[in-house]
Structures are given as C-alpha cells and as structure tokens.
Design a protein around this motif. Structure first.
Motif, short mmCIF file in Angstrom:
data_model
loop_
_atom_site.label_atom_id
_atom_site.label_comp_id
_atom_site.label_asym_id
_atom_site.label_seq_id
_atom_site.Cartn_x
_atom_site.Cartn_y
_atom_site.Cartn_z
N LYS A 122 3.85 0.79 4.29
CA LYS A 122 4.96 -0.26 4.79
C LYS A 122 5.62 0.63 6.18
O LYS A 122 5.84 -0.18 7.13
CB LYS A 122 5.92 -0.40 3.61
N THR A 144 4.17 5.12 -5.63
CA THR A 144 5.55 4.83 -4.75
C THR A 144 5.25 5.61 -3.27
O THR A 144 5.71 4.68 -2.40
CB THR A 144 6.49 5.37 -5.38
N GLY A 168 2.59 3.71 -1.04
CA GLY A 168 3.08 2.31 -0.85
C GLY A 168 4.20 2.30 0.26
O GLY A 168 3.87 1.34 1.26
#
Length: 117
Positions: A55, A48, A51
């Motif tokens: 981004k 999590t 990721g």
C-alpha cells in the motif's frame, strides 16, 4: 493532487514501518526494528508487513531500493513524500499529547483524591 494531510492519520503499524525506514531495510529487518523501537508493543507478521509495504509503495510513500542484485530480498526506503508524511504524523501526535496533557493530569489528580475517602 493529494495533500500530506490526506495520508493521515497513520495506523500504529504504518507509523513504525516508516520510522524503521529511516535507513534502507528488507522486510524481516523492518519487522525486527519495529519491535525494537516500539519496545515490543508492536509486533507484526509477514502478512501485515507486506500488505502495508504494498500500500505504501502504491502511494509513493516508500520505494524499492536498488541493492545487491544477487540478494533476493526486497529492500525499501522512504521517499521524500514519505519523510514529509512521517514528520507531519509526528507533529500531529505531538500536538494531541500536548493538548491533552493538562487535562489528563487533572483527571489523574481527581482519581487520586477519590481514593482518599
């Protein structure tokens, strides 16, 4: 060109990641700080976290920080855009709470009255 509002709303995890990056941190330190500042409400695993960091880096909200070259960990910091996004999200959340406050208190009062039967 994107406006600050285009990045909002932030997910809960992203909001806490950005708060954590009030100072330069590496991934594991971000995970620990997020758990601490959320009082244990938000815990995230590496998948999590990384990721989200990927981004946010693509969006130029955060950037990799130059730290000791011998340290293999990646360090991150908030960019000026990231600071603006975080501040705008704070104001958005604050407005939500302020606007709902009276309504929620009324509802709680109604709930208390219904218990007195």
């Amino acid at each position: 060109m994107k406006q600050i509002e285009d990045y909002l709303p932030l997910s809960q995890a992203t909001y806490y990641i950005l708060l954590s990056l009030r100072e330069v941190r590496h991934g594991y330190a971000i995970m620990q700080d997020v758990e601490e500042i959320s009082h244990g409400e938000v815990t995230m695993g590496p998948g999590t976290l990384y990721g989200a960091l990927g981004k946010l880096e693509k969006q130029k909200i955060i950037a990799k920080a130059d730290v000791d070259k011998e340290d293999r960990r990646k360090y991150y910091l908030l960019t000026p855009l990231g600071k603006e996004v975080l501040q705008m999200e704070y104001k958005r959340l604050e407005s939500l709470v302020r606007n709902a406050s009276g309504i929620i208190k009324e509802m709680e009062g109604e709930h208390d009255d219904s218990q007195k039967i």
